[in-house]
Design an enzyme around this catalytic site. Structure first.
Site, short mmCIF file in Angstrom:
data_model
loop_
_atom_site.label_atom_id
_atom_site.label_comp_id
_atom_site.label_asym_id
_atom_site.label_seq_id
_atom_site.Cartn_x
_atom_site.Cartn_y
_atom_site.Cartn_z
N TYR A 74 0.81 -1.22 0.00
CA TYR A 74 0.00 0.00 0.00
C TYR A 74 0.85 1.28 0.00
CZ TYR A 74 -3.88 -3.12 1.14
OH TYR A 74 -4.82 -4.12 1.12
N LYS A 101 4.12 -15.28 1.51
CA LYS A 101 4.11 -16.16 0.34
C LYS A 101 5.57 -16.36 -0.08
CE LYS A 101 1.07 -16.97 -2.44
NZ LYS A 101 0.40 -18.25 -2.80
N ASP A 126 -2.22 -18.02 1.36
CA ASP A 126 -3.42 -18.65 0.79
C ASP A 126 -3.89 -19.81 1.66
OD1 ASP A 126 -0.99 -19.79 0.05
OD2 ASP A 126 -1.70 -20.53 -1.87
N ASP A 139 -4.70 -7.23 5.83
CA ASP A 139 -5.95 -6.56 5.52
C ASP A 139 -7.02 -7.61 5.21
OD1 ASP A 139 -7.79 -4.66 4.85
OD2 ASP A 139 -6.79 -3.94 3.06
N ASP A 188 -10.06 -9.23 8.07
CA ASP A 188 -11.49 -9.10 7.77
C ASP A 188 -12.16 -10.46 7.72
OD1 ASP A 188 -11.45 -6.39 7.68
OD2 ASP A 188 -12.41 -6.23 5.72
#
Ligand code: NAD
Length: 368
Positions: free
Chosen positions: A143, A194, A226, A250, A254
């Protein structure tokens, strides 16, 4: 300032101000019951600060945020300020606090109270008693990474670019915060990246692994992001603390949040670096916003904000007994069937913001 715990309270806008009234009652109870009175001061942020000062965070308030042990924030925003220029919108006040205090570790617990297990989208047995903590790196990664932007290509196409970039110190500081949290909780830390396909993930894994020898009481494991997403909905109780980067955090936080039911139940904390006295800058806030659709109606659920204060007791004030007492009072009130509208279920007792506060305070008094 004396050694008594200090807290800057920024109720903000809409239901932020309403739920904070109930939190203040809990703060007063903790002050009395623990014999360590909190020194609190209330100030303006967001739309309330715009109305008073023309900007969403006054410089004096910013200074206070540095002077106090922690900040407890309600929520900011609302339709009244929606058409303002982006640079002075209510949310800028919140972002300024996070940025200037350098709050790089975002803690999002996913706790599922037994009484609310049926409100989860997963089966009761998978989520009842769930208590996990996701630590998301908040100030780096995709970001913020450079280069970024949208450029025109010679062939007439356009290219969108964002860069996933982490320097060692950014990984180390958030990992340390996560190791320390794991020490205060169940002693298990799962680091998520990852590393199979991303160099930033390889570095992340190497740096976190190096730190592990400094925390022999924490059991460290690694997982690809994942797989973590899959495991969170397959068997969420396998986790204690998860530490991950900004982008994966993020998404995963959630995902984990929804295991627990309502927005009105979710607390959070954002932590910065330790100072010379081993104290971290910290801001605590419910995940929800100012809820203009129910603001001023006495309907807001104050539990997310009360649980944010419980996090402050645990992580800023080293008062785990008081934090336990507050969380237990919430659990008992829910078990007895008290519900605000957002968590209402058939056959339960409907209450408003103040009554929910009343019942929690009554539980705290009874248990003392
Ligand atoms: P919201 O979280 O305010 O509300 C979403 C829905 O959840 C609404 O229906 C609301 O009534 C309900 N809800 C939220 N918290 C609740 C609670 N404690 N009790 C009962 N019901 C609750 O999100 P939104 O509607 O997208 O945003 C409203 C305003 O809040 C906007 O101005 C937005 O920018 C701002 N916002 C602020 C923050 C923050 O301060 N951290 C976070 C999100 C949104």
């Amino acid at each position: 300032m004396s050694n008594a715990p200090t807290m800057l309270i920024l109720p903000g806008d809409g239901i932020g101000a309403e739920v904070m009234v109930e939190v203040q009652r809990v703060v007063d109870w903790v002050s009395g019951a623990s014999g360590t009175p909190f020194t609190t001061e209330t100030d303006l942020v967001g739309g309330a600060a715009i109305d008073a000062h023309g900007k969403p965070l006054h410089d004096d308030t910013m200074k206070k945020a540095f002077d106090f042990d922690s900040v407890l924030l309600g929520a900011v925003g609302g339709p009244k300020w929606d058409n303002l220029d982006f640079s002075i919108k209510p949310e800028r006040g919140l972002l300024r606090l996070r940025k200037e205090m350098e709050l790089f570790a975002n803690l999002r617990p996913a706790m599922c109270f037994d009484a609310l297990a049926d409100a989860s989208s997963l089966k009761r047995e998978l989520v009842a008693g769930l208590d996990i903590m996701i630590v998301r790196e908040l100030t780096g990664g995709t970001y913020f990474g450079e280069p970024r932007g949208i450029t025109d290509l010679p062939n007439g196409e356009r290219r969108g670019v964002n860069t996933q970039v982490y320097d060692t110190h950014e990984i180390v500081r958030v990992a340390r915060a996560a190791f320390e949290l794991a020490q205060k909780r169940g002693g298990r830390l799962c680091s998520v990246e990852k590393a199979n396909v991303m160099e930033s993930g390889v570095l992340w894994r190497e740096e976190v692994t190096k730190l592990a020898s400094e925390y022999p009481d924490v059991e460290l494991s690694h997982m690809y992001a994942d797989n973590c997403a899959m495991q969170l909905v397959r068997q969420p109780k396998q986790f204690d603390v998860i530490v991950t980067d900004n982008l994966f955090g993020d998404l995963l936080s959630d995902c984990a949040a929804m295991l627990t039911g309502s927005l009105g139940m979710l607390p959070s904390a954002s932590l910065g670096a330790e100072d010379e006295n081993k104290k971290r800058k910290a801001m605590y806030e419910p995940v929800h916003g100012s809820a203009p659709d129910i603001a001023g109606q006495g309907k807001a659920n104050p539990i997310a904000c009360i649980l944010s204060y419980a996090m402050a007791l645990r992580y800023s004030y080293d008062m785990p007994d008081a934090a336990d007492a507050v969380e237990k009072a919430v659990q008992d009130v829910l078990a007895e069937g008290y519900r605000t509208g957002d968590i209402m279920q058939p056959g339960m007792k409907a209450v408003g913001t103040t009554e929910m506060g009343d019942t929690i305070i009554a539980k705290l008094k009874k248990a003392a």
